[in-house]
Design an enzyme around this catalytic site. Structure first.
Site, PDB file in Angstrom:
ATOM      1  N   ASP B 102     -42.117 -79.543 -89.259  1.00  0.00           N
ATOM      2  CA  ASP B 102     -40.376 -79.577 -88.768  1.00  0.00           C
ATOM      3  C   ASP B 102     -39.756 -79.308 -90.506  1.00  0.00           C
ATOM      4  O   ASP B 102     -40.120 -80.238 -91.345  1.00  0.00           O
ATOM      5  CB  ASP B 102     -39.730 -80.427 -88.384  1.00  0.00           C
ATOM      6  CG  ASP B 102     -39.903 -80.071 -86.657  1.00  0.00           C
ATOM      7  OD1 ASP B 102     -38.878 -80.796 -86.215  1.00  0.00           O
ATOM      8  OD2 ASP B 102     -40.843 -79.693 -85.931  1.00  0.00           O
ATOM      9  N   LYS B 165     -34.200 -74.516 -85.833  1.00  0.00           N
ATOM     10  CA  LYS B 165     -33.707 -75.758 -86.288  1.00  0.00           C
ATOM     11  C   LYS B 165     -32.369 -75.801 -86.823  1.00  0.00           C
ATOM     12  O   LYS B 165     -32.729 -75.120 -87.700  1.00  0.00           O
ATOM     13  CB  LYS B 165     -35.016 -76.759 -86.462  1.00  0.00           C
ATOM     14  CG  LYS B 165     -34.674 -78.335 -86.238  1.00  0.00           C
ATOM     15  CD  LYS B 165     -35.709 -79.341 -86.185  1.00  0.00           C
ATOM     16  CE  LYS B 165     -35.759 -80.387 -85.968  1.00  0.00           C
ATOM     17  NZ  LYS B 165     -36.477 -81.531 -86.624  1.00  0.00           N
ATOM     18  N   LYS B 201     -34.468 -74.972 -81.769  1.00  0.00           N
ATOM     19  CA  LYS B 201     -34.601 -76.742 -81.553  1.00  0.00           C
ATOM     20  C   LYS B 201     -33.241 -77.014 -82.242  1.00  0.00           C
ATOM     21  O   LYS B 201     -32.727 -77.064 -83.147  1.00  0.00           O
ATOM     22  CB  LYS B 201     -35.203 -76.755 -81.710  1.00  0.00           C
ATOM     23  CG  LYS B 201     -35.893 -78.136 -81.886  1.00  0.00           C
ATOM     24  CD  LYS B 201     -36.839 -79.108 -83.019  1.00  0.00           C
ATOM     25  CE  LYS B 201     -36.822 -80.646 -82.511  1.00  0.00           C
ATOM     26  NZ  LYS B 201     -38.241 -81.522 -83.381  1.00  0.00           N
TER      27      LYS B 201
END
Lengths: 490, 265, 298
Positions: B102, B165, B201
């Site tokens: 991430d 995300k 996400k």
């Protein structure tokens, strides 16, 4: 471990495929009588004849409702006149306002019940009646309550007085909301009312009458007489009323205009429309698509200001139409009381027949029809959300108001062309513009000949915001400061 | 019920605290693998998410299960460091056993208008990931406008992101339904143009099951059923886990639940 | 006679006589939706006509005032952004709650020496004022805004915006309606208020209790009881107060406060030292006019 009722376990629902599990709003807490009388002079009066009101989603009878004949219309107008000459004119504006505040608060308290009944009687999805119709109706009463003692500020140089007795005829597409739009300003301005709800949707108006009793509104200030077209005609033509307020079709609006010609009766008319919803290439496309969908499928398209003509700039036409079709594919047609439902039932068999006839005409004239896959429920009145591409100005589906979930799509190249085609209609109620460019917004909004123009939004209503049409879409405005003048002698 | 159980499999169970220790991470991983001790049909979570220093511990703890090991990297959460060191961090984390990274974009550079630099940093991270999947954190709370979120999403996907995300969870404004909708629309348009699926996400601010299901409905309506699995959709949340479990129990038993009956790690 | 005296259980009910000991209220200040005591610890004794102690009111200090301004400022962005409809409903709610607790106010006013019929009049007036101003919440904009037909291709409109934090030095004699007549027009327009109430008016704090239970967001109204000659200048002096409503008939006081207010150019609105009449211009006194231009054209 407690065993759940059978239905929950026997039908395990898979979220990842297919439709959603039903989410039906409960209707076991509402109270509906088997039959309703007329509400005249603060009493419930039986009429000689009656008719059934039906749930358009199921075809079942909900209740029996009285039908006012000439005699009852007369009674109602007299009751309104007595109330006007008596108590209603003797109390102060502030006290009048307090009644309206009370009505608003009572409606807020009973909101859920009214929303459920509205959906049952008229066919609109519960999400709309719960989140839009009923809250807006309460807001209209709340807003107008505040004007009752402030009218001296509304019109510079004028000391407004009421008109007297007002006859009001409302349609079936927003039954409770239209009752609020009519009754609230009339009362705030000191008038008394005889209101006739639509034939297919009398229930929420009659429930409102019960609520007015709870509010202890003086007898005769509001009279509610259910009935059919003849009842409405008798009311409009009655010599004892000082003003007519009508929302409905342009055809009937014209006949009302004729009926009051030469009399001293004041009148406001809120009639049909064929709004142009214009999307430019510099619009935020995904958001505009949502706006177009809402513009035509909100309330099954039973909306006078529906965005029923889409003008899409040719450079983005394919993209927009593709996205519209995809979005329509996710719309759910079904039980109005199911919270998942996007598009409810068509209000009546007559309206369904009208929609079908115009849609057939569209196909015959050469426009290209598209509808999503899937089966409609078998019982009740239903129509799929529908698109027509390859439309031309001269097609009936582009000229005539369909009043159903049917969108006619045309392309355009320049702003001037869009303006010209948008204005090329006897109607002039509303319009929509989608673009990110500010100056273009104002260019379009100032050029469109419509009483309400929405920029980068659609179908937004507020009691403070005047609503009404140019040309054959009607005369006069409802809501806001401008809407007060219709109910005053200034 | 199926939505609740689906949501559990989509959880990236996360701990990103200065105070993270070996014990903390091990306990969290145990929960991720078996959220409901007495019911193995629930879960496991989609992934565990930790700082690079903890990746080895996490990887060992979830070995043999379906739980992925995600690591934040690239000077998380601020991203305020030279690209060279940030890429080294990515390679380190992958080397330690992370199969998902991430990353954070440089919001400062984005707001300075250096969009090419954003594209380049994402592309370089993707390269540094090797076989690992790259999630690109936009930090929507700092981008603030929907236009910025859309533009950043488009850049990220063009540069090779496997997932986009919303947030690090370290600034006050995290995932919201509107911001998520903008990103889902971006993914939809990108898929339409390139045929490549990108996952999404939302992270932070999703504290209860009802809200989580609303997110799932949005995914279903905008992107469709192909995205409704933990390969293409994850929740970045910590307190959401137990609320999902409580709602699952409530659906089964008809009783509202108490926190006493669900493990806190 | 069955009397139990217990300091932890103050309510005594006797079986054979009707003696009931009341639980007397402590009157504190109203700041940020809460009821703190004054940080200065000072009190103002309020005694009834017969000399009995009615209350030890908090005597607010300049620090209390400072905290009240902080609370008002904190609430001001949210209150200004609230829809006019919501503000109107909240102010109407204050009227609902006040009406419901009317008897308490009548007896309090009577204990301050007002005749009962006058007390009822005062209460009814206060309620009517709230209903009146609630009704203006979403209308003054239409009456006092304009679309300006400028001589160029621009869409140009002027609309009122709230000042922000308004200090109110309420009329001197402690009636409920006097307080409401100054407060309602200020807050209906989206401003947050810090009110200095007459030092011995318990009704102001009881009114604060009504506010606290009427969905009024914390900090929108803050009420201080204190000495006018001590706190008045503080109201006028504070650099984060945008406007001042001064109810005074004392020309020295007026001059002194206006001089102080000059430092940050507070908008000062001076009124007689008594209950004010219904008037939408009291709303616009605390509004700024913002004019916006945008080109029209493609």
């Amino acid at each position: 471990m407690i065993i759940l009722p059978k239905t929950e376990i026997m039908n395990p629902h898979d979220f990842t495929s297919g439709d959603y599990a039903p989410a039906t709003e409960s209707s076991d807490h509402i109270s509906l009588k088997k039959s309703y009388d007329l509400f005249i002079g603060g009493k419930w009066v039986k009429a000689a004849s009656s008719f059934d009101t039906i749930n358009p989603a199921t075809g079942k009878v909900i209740a029996e409702v009285s039908s006012a004949g000439k005699k009852e219309v007369n009674q109602a107008v007299k009751a309104a006149r007595n109330a006007y000459d008596g108590e209603w004119s003797s109390i102060s504006g502030a006290e009048r306002g307090k009644y309206l505040f009370r009505i608003a608060r009572l409606l807020q308290e009973r909101a859920r019940e009214f929303a459920v009944i509205e959906s049952m009687d008229g066919g609109k999805p519960i999400r709309e009646s719960r989140d839009i119709d009923v809250p807006l109706a309460a807001a209209h009463f709340f807003y107008h309550a505040g004007w009752a003692d402030k009218l001296d500020y509304a019109f510079p140089g004028k000391k407004p007085k009421p008109l007297g007795v007002v006859g009001q005829v409302i349609p079936w597409n927003f039954p409770l909301l239209m009752a609020a739009w009519k009754i609230a300003p009339a009362l705030a301005c000191g008038n008394t009312v005889v209101l006739k709800p639509a034939e297919t949707t009398p229930l929420t108006a009659l429930k409102l009458a019960e609520l007015l009793e709870d509010a202890e509104l003086p007898a005769g200030v509001v009279n509610i007489i259910s009935g059919d077209g003849e009842t409405g005609q008798a009311l409009v033509e009655h010599s004892g009323i000082d003003k007519v307020a009508f929302t409905g079709s342009t055809a009937v609006g014209k006949s009302i205009r004729r009926a009051v010609a030469g009399t001293d009766k004041r009148y406001t008319l809120e009639l049909g429309g064929k709004a142009a919803n214009i999307i430019f290439e510099d619009a935020p496309i995904n958001e505009a698509v949502e706006g177009i969908i809402n513009g035509i499928f909100f309330n099954q398209g039973h909306v006078c200001c529906a965005g029923s003509r889409l003008f899409v700039q040719e450079s983005i036409a394919d993209k927009v139409i593709r996205k519209l079709k995809k979005r329509i594919g996710t719309l759910k047609v079904g039980d109005p009381l199911d919270k998942n439902t996007d598009i409810g039932a068509i209000n009546s068999a007559e309206q369904l027949a009208r929609i079908k006839a115009l849609v057939n005409a569209g196909e015959k004239e050469g426009a290209c029809i598209w509808q999503p896959e899937g089966r409609l429920p078998r019982k009740g009145n239903w129509f799929k959300p529908t698109l027509f591409t390859d439309c031309a100005q001269s097609h009936r589906i582009v000229q005539e108001e369909i009043f159903g979930p049917v969108l006619a799509i045309q392309t355009f190249r320049t702003p001037q062309e869009a303006i010209e085609k948008a204005n090329n209609t006897p109607y002039g109620l509303s319009g929509g513009v989608w673009t990110d460019k500010g100056s273009k917004i104002f260019k379009m909004t100032t050029s469109l000949n419509a009483g309400v123009v929405w920029a980068n939004t659609y179908n937004k209503f507020d009691p403070t915001s005047p609503f009404g049409g140019y040309k054959e879409s009607g005369i006069g405005r409802e809501g806001g400061l401008h809407g007060l003048s219709a109910y005053l002698n200034i | 019920m199926s939505a609740l159980k689906l949501a559990v499999t989509m959880l990236d169970v996360t701990t990103l605290e200065g105070a993270d220790s070996v014990g903390k991470v091990q306990q969290m991983c145990a929960k991720a693998m078996r959220p409901l001790p007495e019911d193995s049909s629930v879960g496991p979570a989609g992934a565990v998410c930790v700082y690079p220093r903890m990746v080895k511990v996490a990887a060992k703890a979830v070995e043999g299960s379906d739980v992925n090991v995600a690591s934040v990297a690239t000077a998380f959460p601020s991203g305020q460091m030279r690209l060279k060191e940030r890429l080294a961090e990515v390679r380190f984390a992958v080397g330690q056993g992370a199969n998902e990274i991430d990353m954070v974009i440089s919001r400062g550079q984005f707001l300075q208008g250096e969009y090419r630099a954003i594209y380049d940093e994402i592309a370089s991270c993707k390269e540094a990931c090797g076989e690992a999947h790259l999630k690109v954190i936009l930090e929507t709370g700092e981008l603030t406008t929907y236009d910025n979120v859309r533009y950043a999403s488009d850049i990220a996907m063009a540069a090779g992101a496997d997932f986009i995300k919303t947030s690090t969870g370290k600034v006050p404004i995290a995932a919201t339904l509107p911001v998520t909708l903008v990103m889902l629309q971006a993914i939809e348009d990108f898929y339409g143009e390139t045929g490549r699926m990108v996952g999404m996400k939302p992270a932070g601010g999703i504290s209860n099951a009802k809200l989580a299901i609303q997110y799932l409905i949005m995914v279903k309506e905008v992107l469709g059923e192909k995205w409704l699995n933990n390969q293409w959709f994850r929740f970045g949340a910590s307190s959401l886990t137990n609320d999902l479990l409580m709602q699952i129990r409530k659906q089964e038993t008809g009783r509202y639940q108490s926190g006493d009956y669900f493990t806190k790690d | 006679m069955d009397v139990r005296e217990d300091f932890t259980d103050c309510l005594l009910i006797s079986t054979s006589n009707s003696f009931v000991m009341t639980i007397k209220k402590t009157y504190k200040l109203f700041i940020g939706g809460k009821f703190p005591r004054t940080e200065s610890g000072r009190v103002i004794e309020v005694r009834g006509k017969d000399g009995a102690l009615l209350a030890n009111m908090s005597q607010a200090s300049r620090k209390d005032f400072r905290e009240a301004v902080v609370a008002a400022r904190k609430a001001s962005a949210g209150w200004a952004k609230a829809t006019a409809y919501l503000r109107g409903q909240i102010i109407y709610r204050i009227a609902e709650i006040l009406d419901g607790r009317g008897e308490q106010f009548v007896s309090e006013l009577v204990s301050h020496g007002l005749r009962e019929d006058k007390a009822r009049e005062d209460l009814a007036r206060a309620i009517d004022l709230l209903v009146y101003y609630a009704g203006w919440s979403d209308k003054y904009q239409a009456v006092f805004s304009s679309v300006n037909p400028v001589a160029s291709s621009h869409f140009n409109f002027s609309a009122p915006q709230p000042n922000g934090v308004v200090g109110i030095i309420a009329p001197g004699r402690g009636s409920l309606s006097a307080l409401v007549s100054t407060l309602a027009p200020v807050i209906v327009g989206g401003n947050c208020a810090v009110v200095l109430s007459l030092q011995d008016a318990t009704t102001a704090i009881s009114f604060a209790e009504v506010l606290a239970t009427s969905d009024v967001p914390a900090g929108v109204v803050n009420i201080l009881t204190g000495k006018r000659d001590e706190l008045g200048p503080e109201f006028a002096r504070h650099m984060d107060v945008n406007a001042l409503m001064l109810c005074s008939s004392d020309s020295d006081e007026k001059r002194a406060l206006e001089l102080e207010a000059a430092e940050n150019l507070k908008r000062v609105s001076v009124h007689p030292n008594r209950s004010l009449k219904e008037d939408p211009y009291l709303i616009t006194d605390f509004q700024e006019v913002k004019t916006t231009w945008h080109p029209i054209g493609v």
